[in-house]
Design an enzyme around this catalytic site. Structure first.
Site, PDB file in Angstrom:
ATOM      1  N   LYS C  79       0.861  -1.204   0.000  1.00  0.00           N
ATOM      2  CA  LYS C  79       0.000   0.000   0.000  1.00  0.00           C
ATOM      3  C   LYS C  79       0.888   1.242   0.000  1.00  0.00           C
ATOM      4  O   LYS C  79       1.939   1.278   0.669  1.00  0.00           O
ATOM      5  CB  LYS C  79      -0.877  -0.026   1.247  1.00  0.00           C
ATOM      6  CG  LYS C  79      -1.914   1.105   1.327  1.00  0.00           C
ATOM      7  CD  LYS C  79      -2.815   0.893   2.548  1.00  0.00           C
ATOM      8  CE  LYS C  79      -3.852   2.000   2.672  1.00  0.00           C
ATOM      9  NZ  LYS C  79      -4.695   1.830   3.862  1.00  0.00           N
ATOM     10  N   SER C 154      -9.585   2.105   3.113  1.00  0.00           N
ATOM     11  CA  SER C 154      -8.697   2.808   2.226  1.00  0.00           C
ATOM     12  C   SER C 154      -7.687   1.914   1.509  1.00  0.00           C
ATOM     13  O   SER C 154      -6.981   2.390   0.624  1.00  0.00           O
ATOM     14  CB  SER C 154      -7.951   3.894   2.994  1.00  0.00           C
ATOM     15  OG  SER C 154      -7.171   3.328   4.007  1.00  0.00           O
ATOM     16  N   SER C 178      -9.769  -0.173   7.411  1.00  0.00           N
ATOM     17  CA  SER C 178      -9.240  -0.044   6.057  1.00  0.00           C
ATOM     18  C   SER C 178      -8.600  -1.276   5.448  1.00  0.00           C
ATOM     19  O   SER C 178      -8.260  -1.250   4.269  1.00  0.00           O
ATOM     20  CB  SER C 178      -8.228   1.107   6.009  1.00  0.00           C
ATOM     21  OG  SER C 178      -8.925   2.317   6.169  1.00  0.00           O
TER      22      SER C 178
END
Lengths: 152, 100, 496
Positions: C79, C154, C178
């Site tokens: 990420k 996210s 997330s």
């Protein structure tokens, strides 16, 4: 009839502690280095960096606290003072607002009217701002705040 | 639909803009006011909870006295520190005038 | 594309057995990325050259017996809020669109040491603020199971990349759900560990007291192996725990006899999509049939978690994001008049609307006059929520419920009503507030083909209990809900 004023003075004293490394990272505190040499991601506020407290700072702070008859706070913590300025890489200063390391001490001085006690309100540990010209980010700091006690 | 109990004034939005160092257009300010009013109304539901005597909890379990020894572990990291500088002057970060 | 169908551990085994080379594994994912990326957009940066260079080096080390771990040679996606030295790390924000860290996040370093091949950095909501990956400066990611829908957020890019077989596993981060929510939306397994289990050094902070890095994987075994690799005690992170129970793969045991599972009534009522409700209750039934004791109970204070969370997270974020000011790194505005004008313009131009919204709220709740009423009140609420979980875990080993109240919404439908979007975090948020471990496991699909995930919540340090329950569920259902998305080379329409 002239008004009578009494002078009352309090002091905030910033002391740079003589540790080998900075308060929150392993960079050297040696004076006089070229700009930005003694720096790392932590003291330059790089994203993802995290502070780790220098044990010596706590020991020195406690020593000064004890030497000035303060009560050492058994559980103390750090807080952030948020403000924007380039000498402050994260734009916050890690300091102690609510639970400083030492409180309620005093220092005895000789004055014109005999011995006097200058009461110390509190002592807290904090990181110092850097210099805008050359690097001194994150040198650690002990702030001593006296109570308003000097009557002249 | 929650009746808006919180009213955010223009002064408050100005003040918050200063704290957050953000410059908002008039439109953005209006939207920000509405957003904040809505959020704060929702956050007000926390007042339904009796929290007398409860200490504010930052960290869930105590991890205390985490220290590092006072030993120099970092060397000259000047290039790394300056690697992403938007504006560099010799070995420093160049910023706009801070005084005057 | 049989190679893409393998799990991370299966691939690792084949590489070890010299049936597959690391280069071939990289070929497979790069090939899939080329086919699927235009549709899915999981990545901000794809490092093809770097991946092949790593592959060569890692193959050598495997050949001489220097790298022997189960994930050696397996391609992973990271990420984009985790720093990698020399690699663009943007947090999907304009303000970091040119930032290349000179250091690597500890969790990523742990993967590197284990021989992982880093393929690229995945898309996310800007600074991890969002639940749909639509607030990204680089545009949204699409759900590989139905590209008209969001992947969640996210960590949407990480979850979509795994679901779309663009990598074998990924790392995500979880502050309010997330990892777990997008995992449930994308039909993959995601785990947020107990706070302090994985070092946060090098993770660009959002809510420091809530953030944790965790694995996103094709199945539970992979998840356990990845967590085992990234968990460590890090002296550079003062909140890092020194745990001696990180052998998570020991928990891959098909047995839940006597396991006490509680389902909160508050979770299963109004606002929960009926298809999600069904799938989650069916999953609970599977565990019951395997010997678990399942019952409903009252978990109180559920509704206070969201306001407490947004107060705390936004307050912490407003402080953490102050460092983005155009002075030392990142974007700096072109025209400015003095220092403070430079700060304001840089930040206003560099941050997206959701980030600005949260920074403003955060600054407000921390400001003098409001600090007690909002921030401290929220921290007291947090303490009460933790107490509530403590009470629940006296009677139950696991709390089971949905990971989200719905399946993935359509693209473009969420950002206009932020409050509604925030309410979607109802099941995941309190887990972060209480520092507990939580796991999302695929349990079915709705009538639109969108995946449904159940969330398993454990007491602090109880990842192994979660892993055991999830693994048992997988064995009982023969992993029928863990199917990769029909996209790119994995599309059934393709005839190869």
């Amino acid at each position: 009839m002239a008004k009578q004023y009494e002078t009352v003075i309090g002091l905030e004293v910033h002391i740079e502690l003589a540790t080998k490394t900075k308060i929150f990272c392993g960079c050297s505190t040696e004076f006089g280095g070229a700009p930005n040499t003694h720096t790392c991601p932590v003291c330059t506020g790089m994203p993802g960096s995290l502070p780790v407290l220098n044990k010596q700072v706590v020991e020195y702070a406690m020593a000064i606290g004890l030497a000035t008859n303060c009560k050492i706070t058994q559980v103390c913590k750090f807080d952030r003072k948020n403000y924007f300025y380039p000498d402050n890489p994260q734009n916050y200063q890690i300091s102690q607002l609510y639970l400083p390391i030492a409180r309620d001490g005093y220092v005895e001085i000789e004055s014109g009217s005999g011995k006097k006690k200058v009461r110390i309100h509190e002592m807290h540990m904090e990181e110092d701002a850097g210099k805008l010209v050359h690097d001194e980010w994150m040198i650690l700091h002990l702030s001593i705040i006296t109570e308003a006690v000097c009557h002249l | 639909m929650i009746k808006l109990a919180n009213k955010i004034s223009d002064e408050t939005i100005e003040y918050v803009g200063i704290l957050a160092k953000l410059e908002l257009s008039e439109e953005e300010k209006e939207a920000a006011k509405k957003d904040m009013e809505q959020m704060l109304d929702y956050i007000d539901t926390l007042n339904e909870l009796d929290t007398t005597g409860i200490e504010p909890m930052s960290h869930v379990f105590p991890v205390q006295n985490v220290f590092r020894e006072d030993v120099v572990t970092n060397g000259d990291n000047k290039e790394a520190t300056l690697a992403n500088a938007p504006l560099r002057k010799e070995d420093s970060f160049e910023v706009p005038k801070t005084i005057g | 594309m049989d190679l893409l169908k393998l799990t991370a551990l299966e691939l690792g085994e084949k590489i070890k057995a010299k049936e597959v080379t690391v280069r071939e594994a990289v070929d497979a994912v790069i090939g899939q990325i080329k086919e699927a990326e235009s549709e899915i957009h999981s990545f901000v940066t794809i490092d093809e050259e770097g991946a092949y260079a790593q592959a060569e080096e890692i193959q050598k080390k495997i050949d001489v017996g220097e790298l022997t771990g189960p994930l050696a040679g397996v391609p992973v996606a990271i990420k984009d809020n985790m720093c990698i030295e020399g690699q663009l790390t943007t947090c999907s924000s304009k303000i970091l669109s040119n930032f290349k860290p000179t250091y690597t996040a500890e969790a990523v370093e742990n993967l590197r040491k284990a021989g992982a091949v880093i393929i690229g950095k995945t898309n996310m909501d800007e600074f991890a603020m969002g639940s749909t990956t639509e607030t990204s400066y680089y545009g949204p990611t699409r759900n590989p199971h139905n590209t008209a829908h969001v992947p969640g957020g996210s960590s949407g890019g990480s979850c979509a990349a795994v679901a779309a077989s663009e990598c074998y596993y990924a790392l995500g981060s979880d502050t309010g759900g997330s990892i777990r929510q997008p995992s449930s939306f994308c039909g993959v397994v995601g785990l947020k560990p107990t706070y302090g289990t994985v070092s946060r050094y090098g993770l660009i902070a959002y809510g420091s007291s809530l953030d944790q890095i965790g694995p996103v994987a094709k199945d539970v075994s992979d998840c356990a192996a990845i967590l085992e690799t990234i968990a460590s005690h890090d002296p550079k992170d003062s909140t890092s725990m020194d745990r001696d129970d990180c052998d998570f793969t020991e928990a891959l045991v098909d047995d839940v006899k006597g396991l006490r599972i509680g389902i909160p009534r508050d979770y299963m009522g109004e606002g929960l999509d009926p298809e999600v409700n069904d799938a989650v209750m069916k999953a609970a039934k599977v565990l019951e049939e395997k010997g678990a004791i399942v019952e409903a109970f009252d978990l109180r204070l559920v509704k206070y978690a969201i306001p407490a969370y947004y107060t705390i997270a936004d307050a912490e974020a407003s402080s953490n994001l102050e460092r983005f000011d155009g002075v030392k790194y990142g974007y700096r505005t072109k025209d400015y008049d003095g220092l403070h004008n430079m700060y304001k313009k840089t930040r206003s131009e560099g941050f997206g609307p959701e980030v600005k919204r949260r920074i403003m709220l955060g600054s407000f709740v921390l400001s003098s006059g409001y600090y007690d009423a909002y921030y401290l009140k929220a921290l007291r609420t947090k303490a009460l929520i933790k107490k509530e979980f403590d009470r629940a875990f006296r009677n139950y080993d696991i709390i089971l419920g949905p990971a989200a109240p719905t399946t993935a919404p359509e693209l473009g439908k969420s950002l206009s009503d932020p409050m509604k979007m925030y309410l979607g975090d109802i099941y995941t948020i309190s887990v972060n507030l209480a520092g507990l471990p939580g796991m999302s496991v695929p349990v079915g699909k709705d009538s639109k083909g969108l995946p449904i995930g159940m969330q398993l919540i454990g007491n602090v340090f109880e990842e192994k209990t979660l892993i055991r329950a999830a693994y048992t569920y997988e064995c009982a259902t023969k992993k029928m809900h863990e199917t990769p998305a029909n996209v790119g080379l994995m599309s059934e329409k393709e005839v190869r």
